[in-house]
Design an enzyme around this catalytic site. Structure first.
Site, PDB file in Angstrom:
ATOM      1  N   CYS A   1       0.796  -0.987  -0.169  1.00 51.34           N
ATOM      2  CA  CYS A   1      -0.022   0.071  -0.009  1.00 51.34           C
ATOM      3  C   CYS A   1       0.675   1.075   0.048  1.00 51.34           C
ATOM      4  CB  CYS A   1      -0.670  -0.071   1.206  1.00 51.34           C
ATOM      5  SG  CYS A   1      -2.222   1.167   0.870  1.00 51.34           S
TER       6      CYS A   1
ATOM      7  N   HIS B   1      -3.403  -5.886   0.784  1.00 56.58           N
ATOM      8  CA  HIS B   1      -2.763  -5.987   2.272  1.00 56.58           C
ATOM      9  C   HIS B   1      -2.757  -7.465   2.788  1.00 56.58           C
ATOM     10  CE1 HIS B   1      -2.535  -1.838   3.642  1.00 56.58           C
ATOM     11  NE2 HIS B   1      -3.512  -1.726   2.858  1.00 56.58           N
TER      12      HIS B   1
ATOM     13  N   GLU C   1      -0.995  -8.608   4.844  1.00 58.46           N
ATOM     14  CA  GLU C   1      -0.640  -8.803   6.364  1.00 58.46           C
ATOM     15  C   GLU C   1      -2.146  -8.703   7.231  1.00 58.46           C
ATOM     16  OE1 GLU C   1      -0.838  -4.449   5.777  1.00 58.46           O
ATOM     17  OE2 GLU C   1      -0.325  -6.228   4.483  1.00 58.46           O
TER      18      GLU C   1
END
Length: 227
Positions: free
Chosen positions: A85, A200, A202
């Site tokens: 990002c 994302h 994560e």
């Protein structure tokens, strides 16, 4: 295995990155943006957020931080750098990856889960995914539209440097959430060690969150060391 997570003022996904790395068995340490030495680390993670409030352009000020010279040397040595990002935006602003991330076509901040197709599975980040698998990953950005000139796009496609591409989760026609050219969601450097992506992984590593599609991304890094 020891990874550095760079903390820029305004970043807000650093703890998410730490959680994901540690869940995969990787030792993660926070490094302040003023740091000039990254020796002793096996990888560097540039997290998402709004570094320096996204003033000028997203990632533009962070790309000039002292730590980025160390990140550049790190990348030139062939070691792994991941930008997610805002981290991807920083990598393009720093010239470590080609192209730019522009404002979403709808001019709105977009936060939702999207389909992301794995285009390559010969990299540490993707080796645990079947090629062509469509992942369900969160996005959260206002400037995520990947843009590059025609020559750069042709090189990215011709050399297989597009790693992730937006794709339908079901049958939706508007699966590209931001207008990225060629549906590009993530790219890698020619050496294969610097990766930037807008989705994302994560944020998709635990069943509590309802999604673990991002976990193999981090487990693949551990497998790379074990090889």
């Amino acid at each position: 295995m020891r990874w550095a997570i760079v903390r820029f003022p305004g970043a807000n996904c650093d703890e998410d990155a730490r959680f994901a790395l540690e869940k995969a068995g990787i030792r993660a340490e926070f490094v302040w943006h003023t740091e000039r030495d990254l020796r002793g680390f096996d990888g560097v993670f540039l997290p998402g957020g709004f570094s320096y409030g996204d003033y000028l352009r997203a990632g533009a000020l962070a790309a000039k931080s002292p730590v980025m010279e160390a990140v550049r040397r790190f990348a030139e040595e062939g070691r792994y750098v991941v930008g997610v990002c805002n981290g991807f935006q920083i990598l393009t602003e720093a010239g470590l990856l080609p192209g730019a991330l522009l404002a979403n076509l709808n001019l709105h901040f977009t936060c939702k889960e999207v389909g992301v197709r794995v285009e390559r599975n010969d990299l540490p980040f993707t080796r645990l995914y079947p090629r062509g698998q469509v992942l369900r990953l969160p996005i959260a950005h206002g400037e995520g539209r990947y843009y590059a000139d025609p020559e750069t796009l042709a090189r990215l496609e011709g050399e297989g440097l597009v790693v992730f591409r937006y794709a339908p989760l079901k049958d939706e026609a508007d699966y590209n959430p931001n207008g990225s050219l060629h549906d590009i969601a993530g790219i890698v450097s020619e050496k294969g060690n610097v990766l930037g992506m807008m989705p994302h992984p994560e944020r998709a590593v635990d069943e509590v969150l309802g999604n673990t599609d991002g976990l193999p991304f981090f487990l693949g890094l551990v497998k790379e060391v074990a090889r």
